[in-house]
Design a protein around this motif. Structure first.
Motif, mmCIF file in Angstrom:
data_model
loop_
_atom_site.group_PDB
_atom_site.id
_atom_site.type_symbol
_atom_site.label_atom_id
_atom_site.label_comp_id
_atom_site.label_asym_id
_atom_site.label_seq_id
_atom_site.Cartn_x
_atom_site.Cartn_y
_atom_site.Cartn_z
ATOM 1 N N HIS A 126 -7.591 -4.168 -2.421
ATOM 2 C CA HIS A 126 -7.119 -4.152 -1.032
ATOM 3 C C HIS A 126 -6.023 -3.105 -0.821
ATOM 4 O O HIS A 126 -6.126 -2.265 0.079
ATOM 5 N N GLU A 127 -4.996 -3.145 -1.631
ATOM 6 C CA GLU A 127 -3.878 -2.215 -1.381
ATOM 7 C C GLU A 127 -4.313 -0.763 -1.579
ATOM 8 O O GLU A 127 -3.843 0.138 -0.877
ATOM 9 N N GLU A 137 -5.557 -2.992 8.727
ATOM 10 C CA GLU A 137 -5.944 -4.227 8.030
ATOM 11 C C GLU A 137 -7.416 -4.603 8.191
ATOM 12 O O GLU A 137 -8.009 -5.157 7.279
ATOM 13 N N TYR A 160 -7.291 -9.401 9.890
ATOM 14 C CA TYR A 160 -7.840 -9.328 8.532
ATOM 15 C C TYR A 160 -9.317 -9.779 8.510
ATOM 16 O O TYR A 160 -10.223 -8.967 8.532
ATOM 17 N N GLU A 202 0.800 -1.229 0.000
ATOM 18 C CA GLU A 202 0.000 0.000 0.000
ATOM 19 C C GLU A 202 0.832 1.278 0.000
ATOM 20 O O GLU A 202 0.508 2.218 0.709
ATOM 21 N N HIS A 215 -6.074 0.759 1.407
ATOM 22 C CA HIS A 215 -5.150 1.272 2.426
ATOM 23 C C HIS A 215 -4.853 2.764 2.275
ATOM 24 O O HIS A 215 -4.312 3.380 3.194
HETATM 25 ZN ZN LIG Z 1 -3.366 -4.916 3.877
#
Ligand SMILES: [Zn+2]
Length: 500
Positions: free
Chosen positions: A289-290, A312, A364, A254, A293
């Motif tokens: 996902h990244e 996370e 997570y 990220e 962030h």
């Molecule tokens: Zn992550």
């Protein structure tokens, strides 16, 4: 620290780096010692302030610099650290980080840094602590002239000098040190303008030459990501620095305003669906996902890695919100529920403070389920969205503690969630709703397998009717007109057990 100018040359053939970091800082307390971190085998060659060479005392990666100039409280000072050497090679990037030295299909160097766990000082001298963010940073990277370097922020200029080129990237927003990165390769570039909440956003893509056509199609997920996340989380936090997706020789990370990508141009996580529901194959996990962030990790950053759930859990949860936005609420809910098989419930999500200890991997999937449970408690999706957006506004470009995040959510929901967070973040057990009918019209219920103060509300379906109860760890009773089957709302992450 207020400002870094990292100015390095990268030598691919000898896998070495040399250069300097010029550090600008404000004196908080009068003290003649300043600590800078740099990990072996890299060596500090010289540190100077106002042209004077300074003495350095080493303790492992910590370098204590004796300042000659009197440090007056409140004053802004500058010093320059010159360093060189062969940095640690990444063993298993991005987890066991360092520098990755690879070649692309055409035999060109393909190099990248990744250092979230191991620390930025694995490749450059910094104050290697998440609570310390500079306000802005210039990253100047000199590479062989056939290669390009992509770092964070915007490319200010490129200087040609003989056989090298120097790329100057400027980050105009606060940046966590683990987010600073270099990516060096035979890159080609394409871009688009995104009409976002804060105006026109530059979305820039840097990929290896051979992957250009693939990327132009596959990276459309970035735009879909931006649409979904601006809706749920508010404006992308770094308009001034643009959004970039940069191909890297490892899975992804990220890095602020230059998210790195190595998921192989396929959907899912390396081609698999982490939820087992099919929904995970609707998007490229790394892009979603990244990039999530950028809001939770880069905009709102933990002060201590023990609170890594702030990064996370919210970002895991963002995957389901992406689905929710594009495919409807139930798609997101199925995804969240589907990830439960990956939860262990063995160790708490929050780690130990002040000793660089992250909590368990449950941050997570369990984290995503915890946040989804909060959404159920709120039971008003617009309000829930305003809380997620509110977090990003309240803690805009800040480092935070879990207490700040917990209190903000409690305040906005209007419910004391202290036992909720103690249970789900600081205790590893999964609460179980235990219940039985003592007669045809009396349902008895309580929370078990939890801390004594746990008192989370929960929605039950009793036949056709939905009721909200607020159990605690003592037996409570609910009068019903007629005994029916009890179903706990499946979107709450709890267990349930009928005593017979
Ligand atoms: Zn992550």
């Amino acid at each position: 620290m207020n400002y870094y100018h990292l100015d390095i040359e990268v030598f691919p053939d000898s896998k070495a780096i040399s250069g300097s970091n010029t550090v600008r800082y404000r004196v908080l307390e009068e003290n003649q010692i300043l600590q800078i971190d740099l990990q072996e085998p890299l060596k500090i060659v010289e540190v100077s302030q106002d042209g004077q060479k300074l003495e350095i005392r080493n303790e492992g990666a910590a370098h204590f610099i004796s300042l000659k100039k009197k440090q007056e409280r409140g004053a802004f000072e500058e010093l320059t650290i010159i360093y060189e050497g062969q940095p640690k090679e990444a063993v298993r990037p991005p987890w066991d980080g360092g520098i990755t030295w690879q070649k692309d299909e055409n035999g060109n160097h393909f190099i990248a840094s990744s250092n979230q766990g191991i620390g930025s000082s694995i490749w450059w001298p910094s104050k290697d602590h998440p609570a310390d963010e500079v306000d802005s940073m210039l990253i100047s990277v000199t590479v062989p002239k056939d290669l390009m370097n992509v770092s964070n922020g915007r490319l200010r200029k490129v200087e040609k000098r003989g056989k090298t080129k120097t790329y100057h990237w400027f980050v105009s927003n606060p940046i966590n040190d683990y987010g600073v990165n270099v990516n060096i390769g035979d890159y080609v570039h394409f871009s688009e303008k995104y009409p976002g909440e804060k105006g026109e956003l530059d979305m820039e893509y840097f990929v290896l030459r051979n992957n250009l056509e693939k990327a132009k199609v596959h990276f459309q997920d970035a735009r879909r990501m931006m649409e979904a996340f601006e809706h749920w989380f508010g404006p992308y936090p770094f308009y001034e620095d643009s959004y970039k997706l940069v191909e890297a020789p490892y899975l992804g990370m990220e890095h602020q305003s230059s998210v790195t990508y190595g998921n192989g141009y396929q959907n899912g996580y390396r081609g698999t669906d982490l939820s087992g529901t099919g929904w995970g194959m609707k998007f490229d996990f790394i892009i979603i996902h990244e990039s999530g962030h950028e809001w939770f990790a880069n905009n709102i950053t933990y002060k201590d890695v023990a609170d890594m759930w702030i990064h996370e859990s919210f970002t895991n949860y963002s995957e389901s919100l992406f689905l929710d936005y594009h495919y409807g609420k139930e798609a997101g809910q199925e995804y969240v529920r589907g990830t439960r098989t990956r939860i262990e419930n063995k160790l708490p999500i929050i780690g130990r403070y002040s000793v660089n200890s992250r909590g368990s991997g449950d941050m997570y999937y369990k984290g995503g389920n915890i946040l989804n449970t909060l959404r159920e408690i709120v039971n008003d999706d617009e309000k829930w969205r305003s809380i997620l957006r509110g977090l990003n506004a309240e803690f805009y470009h800040q480092t935070v503690t879990t207490q700040q995040v917990e209190e903000y959510i409690s305040d906005r929901i209007g419910l004391d969630l202290s036992s909720f967070f103690d249970q789900y973040l600081r205790n590893s057990a999964l609460p179980v709703l235990e219940y039985f009918y003592s007669d045809e019209q009396t349902l008895n219920y309580r929370w078990t397998n939890c801390i004594a103060s746990f008192d989370m509300p929960v929605d039950l379906e009793l036949g056709e009717t939905k009721v909200r109860v607020i159990p605690n760890t003592k037996w409570n009773q609910l009068k019903v007109s007629q005994k029916t089957e009890v179903t706990v709302d499946p979107d709450y992450y709890v267990g349930s057990f009928i005593l017979r």
